[in-house]
Scaffold this active site. Structure first.
Site, mmCIF file in Angstrom:
data_model
loop_
_atom_site.group_PDB
_atom_site.id
_atom_site.type_symbol
_atom_site.label_atom_id
_atom_site.label_comp_id
_atom_site.label_asym_id
_atom_site.label_seq_id
_atom_site.Cartn_x
_atom_site.Cartn_y
_atom_site.Cartn_z
ATOM 1 N N ASN A 105 -43.722 0.114 89.353
ATOM 2 C CA ASN A 105 -43.754 -1.359 88.920
ATOM 3 C C ASN A 105 -44.100 -2.358 90.271
ATOM 4 O OD1 ASN A 105 -41.227 -0.270 90.346
ATOM 5 N ND2 ASN A 105 -40.237 -2.195 89.972
ATOM 6 N N CYS A 107 -37.074 -4.016 89.980
ATOM 7 C CA CYS A 107 -35.526 -3.298 90.153
ATOM 8 C C CYS A 107 -34.640 -4.266 90.238
ATOM 9 C CB CYS A 107 -35.547 -2.637 91.407
ATOM 10 S SG CYS A 107 -35.956 -3.377 92.937
ATOM 11 N N GLU A 158 -33.884 4.265 96.736
ATOM 12 C CA GLU A 158 -33.962 2.853 96.121
ATOM 13 C C GLU A 158 -34.248 3.063 94.936
ATOM 14 O OE1 GLU A 158 -33.466 -0.071 97.627
ATOM 15 O OE2 GLU A 158 -33.207 1.115 99.523
#
Ligand code: NAD
Length: 501
Positions: free
Chosen positions: A148, A278, A244
């Protein structure tokens, strides 16, 4: 249409063709690096590390600053190559990848000499000793990145690790391999020595091989599911890692919020990068007295968004089905669609949902699409409770004109970072630690001292005066015992203790 097609294997390596999410044209092909390839790359990185470690920080910084200049000059060409495999709309590549990459390289390079310099803490008790902390590189480290933000999420941890004296192996997502490869191209042009930064293309086979390849740290960014595997492997191999992972960021809109700003921030937070972020705004809790007005503003802003201009196709073809399923599940359970709601080719319309509950996937699972579900809450307490009712805890935001109240609410939200009257800011605020709570991750990336996270902080304690012996060295005698016993009372039984800190 899948954007990744398996093609004929060559020399025992599986191969893929990468297609454009926009029109399906072929962007390129690549072979999946095998465990043997990974092993060879680690050996090369290991061989290159001592010389890179011996390179003064100032020279490492010079390489990174040259990369800043090269990327700035060639920003359009880099952007085009990222667009080919991501198909992003409007400002997204410029903002998420290029701006962020230039800032990351410049910021960490400018701070490197200060952050990596030896520190000399004064000793609180043993004042006859000299203490220094030296920041020694960990060695060879791995960066595994998602699709992403394929360039910045490969580059940012790598720049930190390189400045700290490590050699680096990047394993970009198989969905966006060439954006990861651009990082190595950029640094090769900037003059980074051979073997200091390598990119291994591949999928889970390559990533899995990297986990057990004898690395000294792994920085993983990606899904919770893969993150658990990475964490398990790092635990087994006793190496540090940062994880993460996914998020389900909540937005709490107070009755005293500036509703225009809140609606604009919420829509941007939810729709930017087509929601594939995110720290995307994934759910909204608005206090009842202002709900109607806030929702109307959000709907009006969302209706102005256009696929192609503002919202790109999904970067990963699998994502459209997930988003569609979340919206359908919500509607089946009673949610109302006030805007969008439909798939359009490889994209999804910017969507507003109301009448949502925590029984719906769209409020509990990561949607990762351009969807803003809004729940009306009777008061702030309910809003905070609902915001905290999540398996995730990456980011959150609170919207109120009363900044002190915003600050108080921020402290009650269980999230890695909280914004007050702000949206989508946290990863780019490089002086702040970034990382999730709960299932959103482990460890912190970024922050003023982030380069130290890529080092072993080595305490070096040196005797200052060279006396022949110390008070407690052998042989133990009754006199030494008595002296030490007395010292115990003098130090901690008198006002002297107030000065020991
Ligand atoms: P993913 O977990 O599917 O893949 C991430 C990377 O892991 C890819 O390079 C993949 O090839 C690799 N991988 C797959 N299997 C592996 C294995 N067994 N061992 C080692 N590596 C393996 O994630 P994704 O779908 O590419 O990325 C989207 C996710 O990333 C979302 O959940 C998003 O929230 C999260 N993300 C988090 C942050 C953050 O900073 N918290 C930032 C961006 C994205």
């Amino acid at each position: 249409m899948g954007y990744l097609e398996p093609i004929e294997s060559v020399e025992g390596r599986r191969r893929f063709r990468v297609l454009s999410p926009v029109d399906g044209h072929e962007v390129g092909t690549f072979a999946v690096s095998t465990a043997a390839d990974v092993k060879a790359a680690v050996a090369k990185a290991r061989a290159a590390q001592p010389a890179w470690d011996a390179t003064p920080v100032r020279e490492r910084v010079a390489v990174v600053l040259r990369a800043v200049e090269i990327l700035r000059k060639n920003a359009d060409a880099y952007s085009d190559r990222m667009y080919a495999e991501t198909g992003r709309a409007g400002l997204d590549t410029l903002m998420i990848e290029l701006f962020a990459a230039l800032d990351s390289m410049n910021f960490y390079a400018r701070n490197a000499e200060r952050v990596l310099a030896d520190k000399t803490p004064g000793m609180h008790l043993l004042r006859m000793k000299k203490a220094r902390i030296a920041y020694r590189p960990l060695g060879v480290v791995g960066v595994i990145s998602p699709w992403n933000g394929p360039f910045i999420l490969s580059l940012n941890p790598s720049v930190q690790a390189l400045l700290a004296g490590n050699t680096v192996l990047i394993k970009p997502s198989e969905v966006t391999p060439f954006s990861g490869q651009l990082v190595a191209e950029l640094f090769a042009e900037a003059g980074l020595p051979d073997g200091v930064l390598q990119v291994l293309l591949g999928d889970g086979e390559t990533g899995g091989a990297l986990l057990d390849a004898g690395l000294d740290k792994i920085a993983f960014t990606g899904s919770v599911r893969t993150g658990r595997k990475v964490g398990e492997a790092c635990g087994r191999n006793l190496i540090p890692c940062t994880l993460e992972l996914g998020g389900k960021d909540a937005m709490v809109v107070c009755a005293d919020a500036d509703l225009e700003r809140a609606a604009g921030g919420g829509v941007f937070g939810a729709m930017m990068n087509a929601g594939q972020f995110c720290s995307s705004t994934e759910r909204v809790y608005v206090e009842a007295p202002v709900a109607e007005e806030f929702i109307a503003k959000v709907v009006s802003k969302v209706k102005e968004l256009q696929i192609g201009r503002d919202i790109g196709p999904f970067i990963s073809s699998a994502q459209v089905a997930i988003v569609e399923a979340h919206v359908q599940d919500a509607v089946a359970k009673g949610a109302k669609v006030l805007a969008g709601g439909q798939r359009e080719g490889n994209a999804f319309q910017a969507t507003v949902l109301v009448d949502v509950t925590h029984d719906m996937d769209v409020m509990t699972e990561e949607t990762f699409g351009p969807v803003i579900p809004i729940m009306v809450v009777k008061d702030l307490e309910e809003g905070i409770r609902m915001a905290n009712d999540s398996q995730f805890g990456l980011g959150a935001s609170v919207w109120t004109k009363d900044k002190a109240k915003g600050d108080r609410i921020a402290r009650r939200l269980i999230a890695g970072a909280v914004m007050v009257n702000e949206s989508s800011m946290t990863y780019g605020a490089l002086e702040m630690p970034f990382g999730g709570r709960k299932a959103s991750g482990v460890g912190r990336v970024n922050g003023a001292d982030a380069l130290q996270n890529w080092c072993h902080a080595l305490p070096i304690i040196t005797d200052r005066f060279g006396s022949k012996e110390e008070a407690v060295w052998y042989p133990y005698t009754p006199e030494k015992t008595q002296k030490l016993r007395k010292a115990l009372d003098v130090i901690w039984g008198t006002p002297l203790r107030l000065f020991i800190k």
